[in-house]
Design a protein around this motif. Sequence first.
Motif, PDB file in Angstrom:
ATOM      1  N   THR A   5      23.895 -77.310 -41.827  1.00 17.62           N
ATOM      2  CA  THR A   5      22.493 -77.208 -42.219  1.00 17.62           C
ATOM      3  C   THR A   5      22.385 -76.627 -43.611  1.00 17.62           C
ATOM      4  OG1 THR A   5      22.299 -75.037 -41.164  1.00 17.62           O
ATOM      5  CG2 THR A   5      21.702 -76.954 -39.846  1.00 17.62           C
ATOM      6  N   GLN A   6      21.396 -77.106 -44.362  1.00 18.47           N
ATOM      7  CA  GLN A   6      21.155 -76.639 -45.720  1.00 18.47           C
ATOM      8  C   GLN A   6      19.673 -76.329 -45.890  1.00 18.47           C
ATOM      9  OE1 GLN A   6      23.839 -80.087 -47.668  1.00 18.47           O
ATOM     10  NE2 GLN A   6      22.930 -78.691 -49.176  1.00 18.47           N
ATOM     11  N   THR A   7      19.415 -75.230 -46.587  1.00 22.01           N
ATOM     12  CA  THR A   7      18.041 -74.895 -46.969  1.00 22.01           C
ATOM     13  C   THR A   7      18.024 -74.384 -48.391  1.00 22.01           C
ATOM     14  OG1 THR A   7      18.297 -72.656 -46.079  1.00 22.01           O
ATOM     15  CG2 THR A   7      17.291 -74.315 -44.625  1.00 22.01           C
ATOM     16  N   PRO A   8      16.958 -74.672 -49.161  1.00 18.53           N
ATOM     17  CA  PRO A   8      15.835 -75.545 -48.792  1.00 18.53           C
ATOM     18  C   PRO A   8      16.194 -77.015 -48.961  1.00 18.53           C
ATOM     19  CG  PRO A   8      15.557 -74.788 -51.034  1.00 18.53           C
ATOM     20  CD  PRO A   8      16.826 -74.136 -50.541  1.00 18.53           C
ATOM     21  N   LYS A   9      15.302 -77.908 -48.594  1.00 15.77           N
ATOM     22  CA  LYS A   9      15.508 -79.341 -48.830  1.00 15.77           C
ATOM     23  C   LYS A   9      15.150 -79.716 -50.269  1.00 15.77           C
ATOM     24  CE  LYS A   9      15.038 -81.423 -44.247  1.00 15.77           C
ATOM     25  NZ  LYS A   9      15.419 -80.220 -43.522  1.00 15.77           N
ATOM     26  N   PHE A  10      14.155 -79.088 -50.808  1.00 20.44           N
ATOM     27  CA  PHE A  10      13.705 -79.359 -52.174  1.00 20.44           C
ATOM     28  C   PHE A  10      13.389 -78.033 -52.852  1.00 20.44           C
ATOM     29  CE2 PHE A  10      13.104 -83.845 -51.459  1.00 20.44           C
ATOM     30  CZ  PHE A  10      12.725 -83.943 -50.134  1.00 20.44           C
ATOM     31  N   ARG A  11      13.596 -78.010 -54.181  1.00 22.54           N
ATOM     32  CA  ARG A  11      13.219 -76.816 -54.920  1.00 22.54           C
ATOM     33  C   ARG A  11      13.034 -77.183 -56.383  1.00 22.54           C
ATOM     34  NH1 ARG A  11      14.031 -71.072 -54.425  1.00 22.54           N
ATOM     35  NH2 ARG A  11      12.653 -70.228 -56.035  1.00 22.54           N
ATOM     36  N   ILE A  12      12.006 -76.600 -56.972  1.00 25.13           N
ATOM     37  CA  ILE A  12      11.795 -76.735 -58.415  1.00 25.13           C
ATOM     38  C   ILE A  12      11.943 -75.357 -59.032  1.00 25.13           C
ATOM     39  CG2 ILE A  12      10.184 -77.370 -60.244  1.00 25.13           C
ATOM     40  CD1 ILE A  12       8.905 -79.335 -58.270  1.00 25.13           C
ATOM     41  N   LEU A  13      12.814 -75.244 -60.015  1.00 26.23           N
ATOM     42  CA  LEU A  13      13.058 -73.979 -60.702  1.00 26.23           C
ATOM     43  C   LEU A  13      12.648 -74.097 -62.161  1.00 26.23           C
ATOM     44  CD1 LEU A  13      16.617 -72.669 -59.698  1.00 26.23           C
ATOM     45  CD2 LEU A  13      14.402 -71.737 -59.030  1.00 26.23           C
ATOM     46  N   GLY A 103      26.054 -81.760 -44.953  1.00 22.87           N
ATOM     47  CA  GLY A 103      24.672 -81.425 -44.695  1.00 22.87           C
ATOM     48  C   GLY A 103      23.747 -82.457 -45.320  1.00 22.87           C
ATOM     49  N   PRO A 104      22.431 -82.316 -45.104  1.00 21.58           N
ATOM     50  CA  PRO A 104      21.465 -83.306 -45.595  1.00 21.58           C
ATOM     51  C   PRO A 104      21.161 -83.205 -47.082  1.00 21.58           C
ATOM     52  CG  PRO A 104      20.338 -81.562 -44.424  1.00 21.58           C
ATOM     53  CD  PRO A 104      21.792 -81.283 -44.269  1.00 21.58           C
ATOM     54  N   GLY A 105      21.582 -82.122 -47.719  1.00 20.10           N
ATOM     55  CA  GLY A 105      21.386 -82.007 -49.161  1.00 20.10           C
ATOM     56  C   GLY A 105      20.179 -81.183 -49.550  1.00 20.10           C
ATOM     57  N   THR A 106      20.251 -80.639 -50.771  1.00 19.25           N
ATOM     58  CA  THR A 106      19.134 -79.933 -51.412  1.00 19.25           C
ATOM     59  C   THR A 106      18.884 -80.602 -52.752  1.00 19.25           C
ATOM     60  OG1 THR A 106      19.601 -77.786 -50.394  1.00 19.25           O
ATOM     61  CG2 THR A 106      18.356 -77.788 -52.456  1.00 19.25           C
ATOM     62  N   ARG A 107      17.655 -81.067 -52.942  1.00 19.42           N
ATOM     63  CA  ARG A 107      17.295 -81.705 -54.220  1.00 19.42           C
ATOM     64  C   ARG A 107      16.681 -80.651 -55.118  1.00 19.42           C
ATOM     65  NH1 ARG A 107      16.927 -87.027 -55.549  1.00 19.42           N
ATOM     66  NH2 ARG A 107      17.239 -87.561 -53.349  1.00 19.42           N
ATOM     67  N   LEU A 108      17.361 -80.350 -56.219  1.00 18.48           N
ATOM     68  CA  LEU A 108      16.944 -79.290 -57.133  1.00 18.48           C
ATOM     69  C   LEU A 108      16.535 -79.884 -58.476  1.00 18.48           C
ATOM     70  CD1 LEU A 108      16.731 -76.241 -57.857  1.00 18.48           C
ATOM     71  CD2 LEU A 108      19.084 -76.411 -58.688  1.00 18.48           C
ATOM     72  N   THR A 109      15.373 -79.461 -58.943  1.00 22.02           N
ATOM     73  CA  THR A 109      14.902 -79.850 -60.271  1.00 22.02           C
ATOM     74  C   THR A 109      14.695 -78.590 -61.092  1.00 22.02           C
ATOM     75  OG1 THR A 109      13.780 -81.791 -59.375  1.00 22.02           O
ATOM     76  CG2 THR A 109      13.119 -81.061 -61.572  1.00 22.02           C
ATOM     77  N   VAL A 110      15.261 -78.569 -62.289  1.00 25.23           N
ATOM     78  CA  VAL A 110      15.085 -77.441 -63.212  1.00 25.23           C
ATOM     79  C   VAL A 110      14.297 -77.935 -64.418  1.00 25.23           C
ATOM     80  CG1 VAL A 110      16.205 -75.655 -64.593  1.00 25.23           C
ATOM     81  CG2 VAL A 110      17.283 -76.468 -62.477  1.00 25.23           C
TER      82      VAL A 110
END
Lengths: 111, 112
Positions: A5-13, A103-110
Amino acid sequence: NAGVTQTPKFRILKIGQSMTLQCAQDMNHNYMYWYRQDPGMGLKLIYYSVGAGITDKGEVPNGYNVSRSTTEDFPLRLELAAPSQTSVYFCASSYDAYEQYFGPGTRLTVT
Amino acid sequence: AQSVTQLGSHVSVSEGALVLLRCNYSSSVPPYLFWYVQYPNQGLQLLLKYTTGATLVKGINGFEAEFKKSETSFHLTKPSAHMSDAAEYFCTFRGGYNKLIFGAGTRLAVHP
């Protein structure tokens, strides 16, 4: 079993912020991995661990840190986020280092 | 240097047609080879693997691959494509102790 399991699924930094990507597995695997996936580039290994208390660098470790205090958890820390760290991050675990469970992945945008 | 090359970043086939995804490797040690599949917005899952023994290996969903040492290849095939096979496929091999090296991936599109 939940698997990996991975958290979060999405994040904008924002540039310069920090964050921790969480990863947990309930399969009692010793081996755990963090990858980043960029379009057309396959997966690049960031860090890996062969057991609790043991971590090592992969191909692209700069800008990241990890810790492995338990068998189950393998968090990835981003310090001073940069646009180049915009990516999809995958955590994986394995009992033999080669047959890996993702895991399902975390999509990160910076930005 | 150890590496894996997938020939063709995009492959398009008609439903019912043969699927052939090409992979060549370069390794100084006997290779362990794998194909992983990634469906849209999901993590990767193991499709099949070759470690030792029989060179033709069968995987899930009707896929198979043949290890050819003389050609340093591990091509993935399926006799008849299904719409649900549309995904990205990664050829992967053991890249040293405790690690895998992934190819760049081949995106398979299946048309009705």
